[in-house]
Every structure is written in C-alpha cells, then in structure tokens.
Design a protein around this motif. Structure first.
Motif, PDB file in Angstrom:
ATOM      1  N   UNK A   1       9.504  57.237  75.104  1.00 39.69           N
ATOM      2  CA  UNK A   1      10.690  56.967  74.404  1.00 39.69           C
ATOM      3  C   UNK A   1      10.346  57.145  72.904  1.00 39.69           C
ATOM      4  N   UNK A   2      11.188  57.706  72.125  1.00 42.11           N
ATOM      5  CA  UNK A   2      11.216  57.813  70.810  1.00 42.11           C
ATOM      6  C   UNK A   2      11.911  56.959  69.792  1.00 42.11           C
ATOM      7  N   UNK A   3      11.619  56.399  68.863  1.00 41.01           N
ATOM      8  CA  UNK A   3      12.626  55.165  68.410  1.00 41.01           C
ATOM      9  C   UNK A   3      12.094  55.191  66.739  1.00 41.01           C
ATOM     10  N   UNK A   4      12.949  54.767  65.847  1.00 36.11           N
ATOM     11  CA  UNK A   4      12.569  54.556  64.305  1.00 36.11           C
ATOM     12  C   UNK A   4      13.052  53.203  64.063  1.00 36.11           C
ATOM     13  N   UNK A   5      12.383  52.668  63.353  1.00 33.85           N
ATOM     14  CA  UNK A   5      12.800  51.605  62.630  1.00 33.85           C
ATOM     15  C   UNK A   5      12.685  51.658  61.225  1.00 33.85           C
ATOM     16  N   UNK A   6      13.502  51.071  60.370  1.00 34.64           N
ATOM     17  CA  UNK A   6      13.630  51.018  58.901  1.00 34.64           C
ATOM     18  C   UNK A   6      13.944  49.868  58.498  1.00 34.64           C
ATOM     19  N   UNK A   7      13.155  49.326  57.443  1.00 37.48           N
ATOM     20  CA  UNK A   7      13.453  47.942  56.879  1.00 37.48           C
ATOM     21  C   UNK A   7      13.560  48.295  55.321  1.00 37.48           C
TER      22      UNK A   7
ATOM     23  N   UNK B   1       1.295  53.164  73.612  1.00 36.78           N
ATOM     24  CA  UNK B   1       2.210  53.398  72.208  1.00 36.78           C
ATOM     25  C   UNK B   1       1.621  54.007  71.223  1.00 36.78           C
ATOM     26  N   UNK B   2       2.276  55.185  70.561  1.00 27.57           N
ATOM     27  CA  UNK B   2       1.956  55.963  69.514  1.00 27.57           C
ATOM     28  C   UNK B   2       2.770  55.474  68.270  1.00 27.57           C
TER      29      UNK B   2
ATOM     30  N   UNK C   1       6.132  65.132  66.120  1.00 27.18           N
ATOM     31  CA  UNK C   1       7.182  65.331  67.299  1.00 27.18           C
ATOM     32  C   UNK C   1       6.804  66.819  67.986  1.00 27.18           C
ATOM     33  N   UNK C   2       6.540  67.805  67.289  1.00 30.12           N
ATOM     34  CA  UNK C   2       5.915  68.850  67.873  1.00 30.12           C
ATOM     35  C   UNK C   2       4.656  68.714  69.155  1.00 30.12           C
ATOM     36  N   UNK C   3       3.871  67.944  68.850  1.00 26.28           N
ATOM     37  CA  UNK C   3       2.894  67.477  69.695  1.00 26.28           C
ATOM     38  C   UNK C   3       3.526  66.661  71.020  1.00 26.28           C
ATOM     39  N   UNK C   4       4.355  65.854  70.664  1.00 24.54           N
ATOM     40  CA  UNK C   4       4.776  64.885  71.617  1.00 24.54           C
ATOM     41  C   UNK C   4       5.892  65.250  72.752  1.00 24.54           C
ATOM     42  N   UNK C   5       6.236  66.701  72.350  1.00 26.31           N
ATOM     43  CA  UNK C   5       7.360  67.442  72.955  1.00 26.31           C
ATOM     44  C   UNK C   5       6.723  67.881  74.364  1.00 26.31           C
ATOM     45  N   UNK C   6       5.658  68.229  74.543  1.00 21.38           N
ATOM     46  CA  UNK C   6       4.912  68.541  75.672  1.00 21.38           C
ATOM     47  C   UNK C   6       4.448  67.672  76.717  1.00 21.38           C
TER      48      UNK C   6
ATOM     49  N   UNK D   1       8.874  53.348  60.415  1.00 19.35           N
ATOM     50  CA  UNK D   1       7.998  53.485  61.561  1.00 19.35           C
ATOM     51  C   UNK D   1       8.565  54.539  62.557  1.00 19.35           C
ATOM     52  N   UNK D   2       7.789  55.216  63.042  1.00 18.64           N
ATOM     53  CA  UNK D   2       8.182  56.111  64.330  1.00 18.64           C
ATOM     54  C   UNK D   2       7.314  55.568  65.502  1.00 18.64           C
ATOM     55  N   UNK D   3       7.962  55.404  66.432  1.00 18.79           N
ATOM     56  CA  UNK D   3       7.130  55.043  67.575  1.00 18.79           C
ATOM     57  C   UNK D   3       7.539  55.994  68.885  1.00 18.79           C
ATOM     58  N   UNK D   4       6.351  56.044  69.464  1.00 21.46           N
ATOM     59  CA  UNK D   4       6.363  56.774  70.921  1.00 21.46           C
ATOM     60  C   UNK D   4       5.984  55.823  71.928  1.00 21.46           C
ATOM     61  N   UNK D   5       6.737  55.133  72.664  1.00 19.67           N
ATOM     62  CA  UNK D   5       6.414  54.135  73.479  1.00 19.67           C
ATOM     63  C   UNK D   5       6.609  54.693  75.179  1.00 19.67           C
ATOM     64  N   UNK D   6       5.531  54.432  75.736  1.00 18.70           N
ATOM     65  CA  UNK D   6       5.589  54.716  77.367  1.00 18.70           C
ATOM     66  C   UNK D   6       5.005  53.412  77.971  1.00 18.70           C
ATOM     67  N   UNK D   7       4.993  53.481  79.418  1.00 14.17           N
ATOM     68  CA  UNK D   7       4.424  52.469  80.369  1.00 14.17           C
ATOM     69  C   UNK D   7       2.941  51.974  79.874  1.00 14.17           C
ATOM     70  N   UNK D   8       2.428  52.968  79.556  1.00 12.94           N
ATOM     71  CA  UNK D   8       0.847  53.268  79.478  1.00 12.94           C
ATOM     72  C   UNK D   8       0.494  52.634  78.025  1.00 12.94           C
TER      73      UNK D   8
END
Length: 233
Positions: A123-129, A193-194, A113-118, A184-191
């Motif tokens: 877009x950030x999302x969380x999935x739990x199962x 995903x992490x 989260x600290x790295x992605x802040x800059x 799962x923590x996801x960071x998604x962009x048009x280019x």
C-alpha cells in the motif's frame, strides 16, 4: 540581474538574501495589495498568495518579463497562463517546490513507483509535515509526488487524510510549528516497509532553487519546469 520579488513574506526575504549573495539586485518588493511597475526588472520571482499569483504572473508575461512562481493554490488557471505565455512568447516556470534536493526527490519518487508497480501486496501513502502558517493542505509538493506515482503506477487518484485503497494514494498533512517541510513516501506490506524521505532543514534550499531558476530563465522563451533547469528526467 535585476529581480522583482512578488510577495515579500518569509520566502521573499529568504530569496532576497540568496539573490544578494549571488550578486543580483532587488529592484522591487511587492506586498499583497501593492501596485507596481514590473518593467524595471529583468526577471520576477512570485511567492505571493493564491489570489494574487495569477495577476502577478499575467502582468509579467504581458510586459515581457520572465517570471517564475512557487505560489500554490492557483493552478486552476495554469492552462490560461501557459497559453498566454506561448501567445506572448514569454518565459515562465512554475514549481510546487524549487528546492534542488526536492526536484531530485521527485525523480527518485517516480523511479521507485515504476519499480513497485510490478510488486504485489504494498500500500502506498504520503505524509507531509509543514509549519502551522502554511495555508494549503496538502502541500503542492505532496500533490506533485502523488501525481508522479500516478503517472508510473496503477494508482489513479490521491485523497487527503483518506485510507489506502487499491487505486487511491492517501496523503496525511500535518502542521507542526517550525517545520520547513518534510515529505515521506511509504510502501507498506505485511512483510516489510520501504520509505523514501526528504527533510528540509531551513528555507535556504527553496530560496536558492528559485534564484537558480530565475538565472536560468532570464534569456529564454517558453514554458519550463525545474527538470529543464536541472537537466534531469
């Protein structure tokens, strides 16, 4: 070490197995509506239900029994428990998840989260199962993950089954039979995903972490977290 199990469901039974393997003794097994004498124990492990957790934890602290709790859904009373513990010079640990691997995952989540802040455009999302018998949604683990992101990013809130927005983290909670827990923590962009992901294969990791925390807490005083137990962060 003499252990009281406050809550003797599936987690309680798994904790019992691990505790016995590590040479401890189970002196008390408490079901939902049982009355009990906590004073025979050296330490208590609470995996009960939200309605019982506050009373269980208070009873332990009032009787000078160190207690750890993995019960979720009672945290509106957390500040009162913390105050009681400090006033009584007791010992208490709460964790939304006692798995040693998950607690490492919590720290990894905060660092990401600290790295992605800059970086713009993600877009950030969380999935739990979880299994279908899990009572709360989202899981306490997912909430802890969301709070970890909020601490180290521009996000200000999380929302169950909501849509991603500039300031809100959506959490999707799924219930599938037989799943111990996947986050799962996801960071998604048009280019691109992490993603970072933790998958529990069974309940043993949760049980082991709970017993390790109880061992660590037995001769201490104060309010602690799993970061203290693992000396991380």
């Amino acid at each position: 070490m003499k252990i009281a199990l406050l809550g003797y469901g599936r987690m309680g039974k798994e904790i019992e197995k691990i505790a016995l393997q590590r040479g401890h003794e189970i002196v008390l097994k408490v079901s939902k509506d049982s009355s009990y004498d906590i004073c025979k124990a050296d330490v208590a492990i609470d995996f009960s239900i939200p309605d019982a957790a506050y009373g269980n934890i208070s009873n332990c602290i009032n009787n000078n029994i160190p207690v750890i709790s993995g019960t979720t859904g009672w945290l509106d009373h957390y500040d009162a428990i913390e105050k009681l513990c400090l006033d009584k010079e007791g010992a208490f640990i709460y964790a939304s998840n006692f798995s040693l691997g998950v607690n490492i995952f919590f720290e990894l989540n905060k660092q990401l989260a600290t790295l992605m802040k800059t970086v713009e455009g993600y877009n950030t999302s969380i999935e739990e199962i979880h299994h279908t018998k899990k009572l709360d949604a989202p899981s306490g683990t997912a909430i802890t993950l969301a709070e970890g992101i909020i601490e180290d990013s521009e996000k200000t809130a999380w929302k169950l089954d909501g849509k991603a927005s500039e300031n809100t983290i959506p959490i999707a909670a799924k219930r599938i039979p037989g799943v111990p827990g996947t986050h799962t923590i996801s960071y998604d962009s048009d280019i691109d995903s992490i993603e970072i992901k933790h998958t529990a294969h069974n309940r043993q990791g949760f049980a082991l972490g709970a017993v390790v925390a109880a061992e660590w807490l037995q001769h201490r005083k104060g309010v602690f977290t799993m970061k203290d137990v693992l000396n991380i962060g």
